[in-house]
Design a protein around this motif. Structure first.
Motif, mmCIF file in Angstrom:
data_model
loop_
_atom_site.group_PDB
_atom_site.id
_atom_site.type_symbol
_atom_site.label_atom_id
_atom_site.label_comp_id
_atom_site.label_asym_id
_atom_site.label_seq_id
_atom_site.Cartn_x
_atom_site.Cartn_y
_atom_site.Cartn_z
ATOM 1 N N VAL A 1 0.848 -1.195 0.000
ATOM 2 C CA VAL A 1 0.000 0.000 0.000
ATOM 3 C C VAL A 1 0.882 1.244 0.000
ATOM 4 O O VAL A 1 1.642 1.480 0.939
ATOM 5 N N VAL A 2 0.779 2.027 -1.066
ATOM 6 C CA VAL A 2 1.537 3.269 -1.173
ATOM 7 C C VAL A 2 0.659 4.404 -0.658
ATOM 8 O O VAL A 2 -0.457 4.612 -1.153
ATOM 9 N N CYS A 3 1.163 5.129 0.326
ATOM 10 C CA CYS A 3 0.372 6.154 0.995
ATOM 11 C C CYS A 3 1.282 7.321 1.384
ATOM 12 O O CYS A 3 2.501 7.216 1.318
ATOM 13 N N ALA A 4 0.668 8.427 1.820
ATOM 14 C CA ALA A 4 1.433 9.559 2.343
ATOM 15 C C ALA A 4 1.493 9.447 3.861
ATOM 16 O O ALA A 4 1.262 10.416 4.581
ATOM 17 N N GLY A 5 1.797 8.246 4.348
ATOM 18 C CA GLY A 5 1.776 7.986 5.785
ATOM 19 C C GLY A 5 0.353 7.785 6.260
ATOM 20 O O GLY A 5 -0.561 7.514 5.484
ATOM 21 N N ALA A 6 0.157 7.906 7.567
ATOM 22 C CA ALA A 6 -1.186 7.821 8.139
ATOM 23 C C ALA A 6 -1.780 9.217 8.195
ATOM 24 O O ALA A 6 -1.067 10.223 8.222
ATOM 25 N N LYS A 7 -3.105 9.285 8.199
ATOM 26 C CA LYS A 7 -3.766 10.584 8.257
ATOM 27 C C LYS A 7 -3.314 11.343 9.507
ATOM 28 O O LYS A 7 -3.272 10.790 10.595
ATOM 29 N N ALA A 8 -2.997 12.606 9.341
ATOM 30 C CA ALA A 8 -2.431 13.412 10.425
ATOM 31 C C ALA A 8 -3.404 13.618 11.574
ATOM 32 O O ALA A 8 -3.015 14.065 12.653
ATOM 33 N N LEU A 9 -4.661 13.266 11.360
ATOM 34 C CA LEU A 9 -5.682 13.394 12.399
ATOM 35 C C LEU A 9 -5.523 12.331 13.479
ATOM 36 O O LEU A 9 -6.186 12.388 14.512
ATOM 37 N N LEU A 10 -4.628 11.363 13.255
ATOM 38 C CA LEU A 10 -4.495 10.188 14.122
ATOM 39 C C LEU A 10 -3.358 10.347 15.123
ATOM 40 O O LEU A 10 -2.592 11.315 15.076
#
Length: 304
Positions: free
Chosen positions: A156-165
């Protein structure tokens, strides 16, 4: 994999690419139904598919339509999905229900991974993954994405985890589950809209070929689960963490006060951040999804 007995419909382009062992990239549909407002959602979906094609791979947007898993959507279906009503937000827990009940559903990261694996697709591009929510001590709210990474062999290519977490706890959870988290050309774990969360990323790779080699070695070793590839948003498009953190704290506090929980949290927070940043968060969101799609296609080509 024999897919003839599955409620699975592959588009002609996806089926042809898989038959020829060419590069295919899975794409989720929750970003269309729950992640962005119309018409930005549909326009972004088209741009993401084009970005995958430009890198020499075939895009496979996944959604549940009338109780069938559709892998690869035509433009008319993308347009319909962008304004469709009564569309379930489907994860592992309710995937079978949505299919057996003949429902429409958009696939989260977890559900997209499951469906991609059923179709024989091993690389998936998204925006940001789910994770451990802030205030988990009270809510026990942990995304099913995190356990899916340990189960399903999809990168899974992502921009990390959502910053809300709660990003520190999210990384700790992934480590406990034995999930590799690889920073692409970075030693810092990205935080969705921001290039760095201030936390170190456990592993680093500087090319798509290196990531593909690691995935291949995991297959050789018969290791279960997937890989999280953390790809920072392009520098010109980021919102620095120091700038956005106060807005995130405000939005999270408002969600708690309103009693918003479960699957409703992330769509609410993304919508609220769009308001608080005067649309800037959406522009950054689009940029990071496109960047992830391009990298995912490069990894898929290296694997193919």
């Amino acid at each position: 994999m024999n897919t003839t007995s599955l409620p699975l419909i592959l588009s002609p382009a996806v089926r042809d690419a898989l038959d020829k062992k060419q590069a295919v990239v899975a794409l989720e549909s929750t970003i269309i139904t729950h992640g962005m407002p119309w018409p930005d959602n549909v326009n972004t979906a088209r741009l993401v598919e084009d970005a995958v094609r430009a890198e020499g791979a075939v895009p496979a947007t996944i959604a549940i339509i009338e109780g069938k898993i559709h892998v690869g959507l035509d433009d008319k279906t993308l347009e319909w999905l962008g304004t469709a009503k009564d569309v379930m937000k489907v994860s592992r827990a309710d995937l079978a229900f949505a299919l057996s009940a003949g429902r429409h559903g958009s696939t989260t990261v977890a559900a997209t991974m499951i469906c991609a694996h059923l179709a024989g697709i091993s690389v998936f591009a998204t925006g940001g993954i789910g994770g451990v929510h802030r205030g988990v001590e009270e809510t026990m709210d942990i995304s099913a994405d995190l356990t899916e990474f340990a189960r399903t062999p999809v990168a899974v290519v992502c921009a990390g985890a959502k910053a809300l977490l709660d990003l520190r706890r999210t990384l700790e959870f992934l480590e406990t589950q034995g999930v590799p988290v690889v920073g692409y050309k970075t030693s810092d774990f990205p935080a969705f809209w921001s290039r760095s969360s201030g936390l170190p990323v456990p592993l680093r790779a500087d090319s798509a070929a290196d990531i593909a080699a690691m995935i291949s070695m995991r297959r050789t070793l018969r290791l279960e689960g997937g890989v999280v590839v953390a790809n920072p948003v392009p520098e010109q498009d980021e919102i620095p963490q120091a700038e956005i953190e106060a807005l995130i704290t405000r939005a999270v506090g408002e969600a708690l006060e309103a009693g918003i929980s479960g699957k409703a949290v992330t769509p609410y927070l993304l919508s609220r951040m769009l308001e608080l940043t005067d649309g800037r968060s959406l522009r950054t969101n689009v940029a990071l999804v496109l960047s992830n799609a391009r990298l995912a296609a490069q990894i898929a080509r290296a694997l193919a």
